[in-house]
Scaffold this motif. Structure first.
Motif, mmCIF file in Angstrom:
data_model
loop_
_atom_site.group_PDB
_atom_site.id
_atom_site.type_symbol
_atom_site.label_atom_id
_atom_site.label_comp_id
_atom_site.label_asym_id
_atom_site.label_seq_id
_atom_site.Cartn_x
_atom_site.Cartn_y
_atom_site.Cartn_z
ATOM 1 N N PRO A 79 57.970 125.079 -79.961
ATOM 2 C CA PRO A 79 59.220 125.031 -79.198
ATOM 3 C C PRO A 79 59.028 124.441 -77.806
ATOM 4 O O PRO A 79 59.880 123.704 -77.303
ATOM 5 C CB PRO A 79 59.642 126.502 -79.130
ATOM 6 C CG PRO A 79 59.048 127.119 -80.360
ATOM 7 C CD PRO A 79 57.730 126.425 -80.544
ATOM 8 N N GLU A 80 57.877 124.722 -77.193
ATOM 9 C CA GLU A 80 57.636 124.237 -75.831
ATOM 10 C C GLU A 80 57.410 122.733 -75.798
ATOM 11 O O GLU A 80 57.928 122.032 -74.912
ATOM 12 C CB GLU A 80 56.434 124.969 -75.217
ATOM 13 C CG GLU A 80 56.665 126.443 -74.946
ATOM 14 C CD GLU A 80 56.657 127.301 -76.215
ATOM 15 O OE1 GLU A 80 57.431 128.289 -76.270
ATOM 16 O OE2 GLU A 80 55.902 126.972 -77.153
ATOM 17 N N THR A 81 56.629 122.196 -76.747
ATOM 18 C CA THR A 81 56.383 120.754 -76.716
ATOM 19 C C THR A 81 57.629 119.978 -77.118
ATOM 20 O O THR A 81 57.904 118.915 -76.562
ATOM 21 C CB THR A 81 55.205 120.369 -77.631
ATOM 22 O OG1 THR A 81 55.472 120.764 -78.984
ATOM 23 C CG2 THR A 81 53.913 121.016 -77.155
ATOM 24 N N MET A 82 58.400 120.506 -78.082
ATOM 25 C CA MET A 82 59.651 119.844 -78.445
ATOM 26 C C MET A 82 60.623 119.873 -77.267
ATOM 27 O O MET A 82 61.269 118.866 -76.940
ATOM 28 C CB MET A 82 60.278 120.509 -79.672
ATOM 29 C CG MET A 82 61.565 119.829 -80.149
ATOM 30 S SD MET A 82 62.325 120.672 -81.579
ATOM 31 C CE MET A 82 61.148 120.273 -82.878
ATOM 32 N N LYS A 91 66.613 125.796 -80.106
ATOM 33 C CA LYS A 91 66.977 127.086 -80.691
ATOM 34 C C LYS A 91 65.863 127.523 -81.619
ATOM 35 O O LYS A 91 65.423 126.759 -82.484
ATOM 36 C CB LYS A 91 68.285 126.982 -81.460
ATOM 37 C CG LYS A 91 68.714 128.309 -82.088
ATOM 38 C CD LYS A 91 70.059 128.199 -82.779
ATOM 39 C CE LYS A 91 70.477 129.531 -83.381
ATOM 40 N NZ LYS A 91 71.803 129.446 -84.048
ATOM 41 N N LYS A 92 65.393 128.752 -81.448
ATOM 42 C CA LYS A 92 64.314 129.276 -82.278
ATOM 43 C C LYS A 92 64.873 130.269 -83.285
ATOM 44 O O LYS A 92 65.475 131.265 -82.909
ATOM 45 C CB LYS A 92 63.256 129.942 -81.402
ATOM 46 C CG LYS A 92 62.455 128.951 -80.562
ATOM 47 C CD LYS A 92 61.354 129.627 -79.777
ATOM 48 C CE LYS A 92 61.906 130.350 -78.565
ATOM 49 N NZ LYS A 92 60.835 130.879 -77.685
ATOM 50 N N VAL A 93 64.682 129.977 -84.560
ATOM 51 C CA VAL A 93 65.045 130.903 -85.631
ATOM 52 C C VAL A 93 63.911 131.896 -85.847
ATOM 53 O O VAL A 93 64.117 133.092 -85.986
ATOM 54 C CB VAL A 93 65.365 130.127 -86.922
ATOM 55 C CG1 VAL A 93 65.691 131.089 -88.054
ATOM 56 C CG2 VAL A 93 66.511 129.149 -86.686
ATOM 57 N N GLN A 96 58.172 129.551 -86.763
ATOM 58 C CA GLN A 96 57.925 128.343 -87.537
ATOM 59 C C GLN A 96 59.186 127.516 -87.783
ATOM 60 O O GLN A 96 59.114 126.481 -88.450
ATOM 61 C CB GLN A 96 57.295 128.713 -88.884
ATOM 62 C CG GLN A 96 55.962 129.423 -88.768
ATOM 63 C CD GLN A 96 54.913 128.604 -88.045
ATOM 64 O OE1 GLN A 96 54.854 127.388 -88.175
ATOM 65 N NE2 GLN A 96 54.078 129.261 -87.266
ATOM 66 N N GLN A 97 60.325 127.948 -87.280
ATOM 67 C CA GLN A 97 61.562 127.210 -87.508
ATOM 68 C C GLN A 97 62.358 127.167 -86.203
ATOM 69 O O GLN A 97 62.824 128.185 -85.715
ATOM 70 C CB GLN A 97 62.399 127.857 -88.610
ATOM 71 C CG GLN A 97 63.643 127.045 -88.962
ATOM 72 C CD GLN A 97 64.376 127.618 -90.161
ATOM 73 O OE1 GLN A 97 63.893 128.516 -90.825
ATOM 74 N NE2 GLN A 97 65.550 127.081 -90.430
ATOM 75 N N PHE A 98 62.491 125.962 -85.685
ATOM 76 C CA PHE A 98 63.191 125.795 -84.425
ATOM 77 C C PHE A 98 63.639 124.339 -84.310
ATOM 78 O O PHE A 98 63.159 123.472 -85.045
ATOM 79 C CB PHE A 98 62.290 126.164 -83.234
ATOM 80 C CG PHE A 98 60.933 125.520 -83.262
ATOM 81 C CD1 PHE A 98 60.719 124.245 -82.740
ATOM 82 C CD2 PHE A 98 59.848 126.185 -83.824
ATOM 83 C CE1 PHE A 98 59.468 123.654 -82.773
ATOM 84 C CE2 PHE A 98 58.585 125.597 -83.868
ATOM 85 C CZ PHE A 98 58.402 124.332 -83.336
ATOM 86 N N GLY A 99 64.579 124.089 -83.417
ATOM 87 C CA GLY A 99 65.038 122.719 -83.263
ATOM 88 C C GLY A 99 66.254 122.603 -82.382
ATOM 89 O O GLY A 99 66.643 123.533 -81.665
ATOM 90 N N TYR A 100 66.865 121.451 -82.464
ATOM 91 C CA TYR A 100 68.010 121.116 -81.616
ATOM 92 C C TYR A 100 68.913 120.186 -82.412
ATOM 93 O O TYR A 100 68.441 119.358 -83.203
ATOM 94 C CB TYR A 100 67.523 120.414 -80.345
ATOM 95 C CG TYR A 100 68.631 119.883 -79.452
ATOM 96 C CD1 TYR A 100 69.274 120.722 -78.551
ATOM 97 C CD2 TYR A 100 69.027 118.555 -79.517
ATOM 98 C CE1 TYR A 100 70.294 120.245 -77.728
ATOM 99 C CE2 TYR A 100 70.042 118.067 -78.707
ATOM 100 C CZ TYR A 100 70.667 118.908 -77.816
ATOM 101 O OH TYR A 100 71.678 118.442 -77.012
ATOM 102 N N GLY A 101 70.220 120.287 -82.208
ATOM 103 C CA GLY A 101 71.156 119.387 -82.865
ATOM 104 C C GLY A 101 72.390 119.180 -82.030
ATOM 105 O O GLY A 101 72.756 120.047 -81.232
#
Length: 207
Positions: A79-82, A91-93, A96-101
């Motif tokens: 999450p930090e590098t992204m 957004k962290k689920v 191992q699952q996180f992202g942005y949209g």
């Protein structure tokens, strides 16, 4: 104006786009509380100042390249590098699952997701038309496929193309120790099948 339908694998596209739709929150960027950077990750964390503004399709592609450039494997994508590469709060689920949209101009949406697929880590960048709309590829074609993939080769990735039935081009794969990147093209075509512009990047899978 001519439009294109995606040829990327349905299963991967459905998984990522379903996540993207849930994350879009009726068109608003995702937000989450920032987390402290792990040791050695400050170079990406500080790359772009945190912003609450939407990013463009061009920035999404360029910052994906930055994230790949700064990672030795998918395990290095956190999450930090992204968050650092994209300059937005992800957004962290779960760990191992996180992202942005977010939505993009011209009836497009994009998502960047790190997730576990069949027990292995994978990061997906997807561009998809908003449901029920048509979208012109020119809105997501800077950099185009040729320029995006040339950047991967400059990072030391070895390149080869994957073809399906009747020698249909599916994607180009780029490999170096610890990482594989698949870049899926999309080309706008006229009614007679002739290309009306360069190949664009429709999806990127990092394994």
């Amino acid at each position: 104006m001519h439009h294109a339908a995606s040829r990327a694998p349905a299963s991967g596209r459905l998984l990522s786009f379903t996540a993207a739709l849930g994350m879009l929150c009726i068109g608003l960027p995702l937000s989450a509380q920032p987390s402290p950077a792990a040791p050695g990750q400050n170079h990406l964390k500080e790359k772009h100042a945190m912003t609450t503004s939407d990013i463009s399709a061009s920035q999404a592609l360029q910052r994906t390249l930055e994230l790949i450039r700064g990672s030795r494997s998918v395990a290095d994508i956190t999450p930090e590098t992204m968050q650092g590469a994209f300059g937005v709060q992800v957004k962290k689920v779960d760990p191992q699952q996180f992202g942005y949209g977010q939505r993009l101009p011209g009836n497009w949406a994009f998502s960047i997701m790190r997730q576990e697929v069949e027990g292995a880590g994978r990061m997906d960048l997807n561009f998809d038309p908003l449901p029920g709309t048509k979208a012109a590829l020119t809105d997501i074609c800077d950099p185009d496929f040729a320029h995006f993939t040339a950047e991967l080769e400059s990072m030391g990735f070895a390149r080869h193309s994957s073809h399906g039935e009747h020698n249909r081009w599916i994607y180009d794969a780029f490999e170096r120790p610890g990482m594989r990147v698949e870049v899926y093209p999309e080309v706008a075509r006229a009614d007679n099948g002739d290309a009306t512009g360069p190949a664009c990047v429709k999806m990127v899978l990092v394994r």
